[in-house]
Design a protein around this motif. Sequence first.
Motif, PDB file in Angstrom:
ATOM      1  N   SER A 121     -17.341 -35.080 -57.175  1.00 15.59           N
ATOM      2  CA  SER A 121     -17.275 -35.768 -55.595  1.00 15.59           C
ATOM      3  C   SER A 121     -18.628 -35.831 -55.112  1.00 15.59           C
ATOM      4  O   SER A 121     -19.285 -34.699 -54.781  1.00 15.59           O
ATOM      5  N   HIS A 203     -20.444 -45.107 -50.489  1.00 13.21           N
ATOM      6  CA  HIS A 203     -21.244 -44.297 -50.362  1.00 13.21           C
ATOM      7  C   HIS A 203     -22.529 -44.822 -51.201  1.00 13.21           C
ATOM      8  O   HIS A 203     -22.421 -45.009 -52.342  1.00 13.21           O
ATOM      9  N   ARG A 206     -22.827 -43.536 -55.063  1.00 14.72           N
ATOM     10  CA  ARG A 206     -21.465 -43.576 -55.799  1.00 14.72           C
ATOM     11  C   ARG A 206     -21.825 -44.280 -57.221  1.00 14.72           C
ATOM     12  O   ARG A 206     -21.271 -43.605 -58.189  1.00 14.72           O
ATOM     13  N   GLN A 210     -21.157 -42.117 -60.632  1.00 10.42           N
ATOM     14  CA  GLN A 210     -20.513 -42.891 -61.964  1.00 10.42           C
ATOM     15  C   GLN A 210     -21.323 -42.947 -63.088  1.00 10.42           C
ATOM     16  O   GLN A 210     -20.973 -42.587 -64.246  1.00 10.42           O
TER      17      GLN A 210
END
Length: 325
Positions: A121, A203, A206, A210
Amino acid sequence: MTDAHVPVMRDEVVALLAPAPDGTVVDATLGAGGHAEAVARARIERYGSARLLGIDRDPEALDLARGRLGDLPGLQLQLAQVRFDALGDEVATRGLDDVAGILLDLGVSSMHLDRPERGFSYRQDGPLDMRMGPDAPETAAELLDRLDLDELTDVLRRWGEERHARRVARAILDARPITSTSRLAEVVADAMPPGAAARDRGHPARRTFQALRIAVNGELDALRAVLDQAVDALVPGGVLVVLAYHSLEDRIVKQAFAAAATDCVCPPDLPVCACDTVPTVEPLVRRAGRPSPAELADNPRSSAVRLRAVRRLDTPSPRRAGGLP
């Protein structure tokens, strides 16, 4: 370990897998077992009993699923701690010639995102890990320490579809070593050009997260490999359901299903088909399924999901060299 997992499109998955022929269902991404429990209960109601093989590379997820499913009346449960692209080997080793349904719920689960110590996260501080299981050879922090500028740029561009890949990669290399998720998120956010945050949704880190998660866990290579195996494992009438959460995953699934469903691969200018191609599946959903408005309201994390499903035809599997596209 808290079970915060909310099964995405649970009702749609159950509607596809519950009516599949009597036989074993393989949940190849078992996680906390939410989908598996719902499917098992529906099949017990339909057939009087259910058989399930649950596969997950994460031993903690298997322990949680075992607690959830182990005492379910009428369920015969088997579990395997392997990556999902070992599905074919697991089915063969266990002598399962009755596989009636397979589920692949791709990506990272709430169970991982909500545990900062797993390092997935960008919204919570934790060690920069991102391994979905102990079989992954290196953490995200170790990967960042190893890659040079060109390699990291390629990872961010290819698997994160990050339009500012080189700029972000240079900032990460300048900030090394990076050992925490919050530090990585900060470095990426600071690297973005003026106005990028206003143009992009979500965000700024992100896409980087990923990309690193996919690289650490070999997710897309595993996905390409398992799709062939899954189709081959199914009995005629068996159903394969895939939930994908970003365009890279969904594109692979869409192309693989289209290739398996085609009846001709001849050049378009050939007047008569000469390829003898036989489709092995038929689509069960013509367009990718999406969550309902009610589910989106209850579980915003479901917003990215795309559901695709096929049914196995009573035709022989083709000899494949290198797998589906």
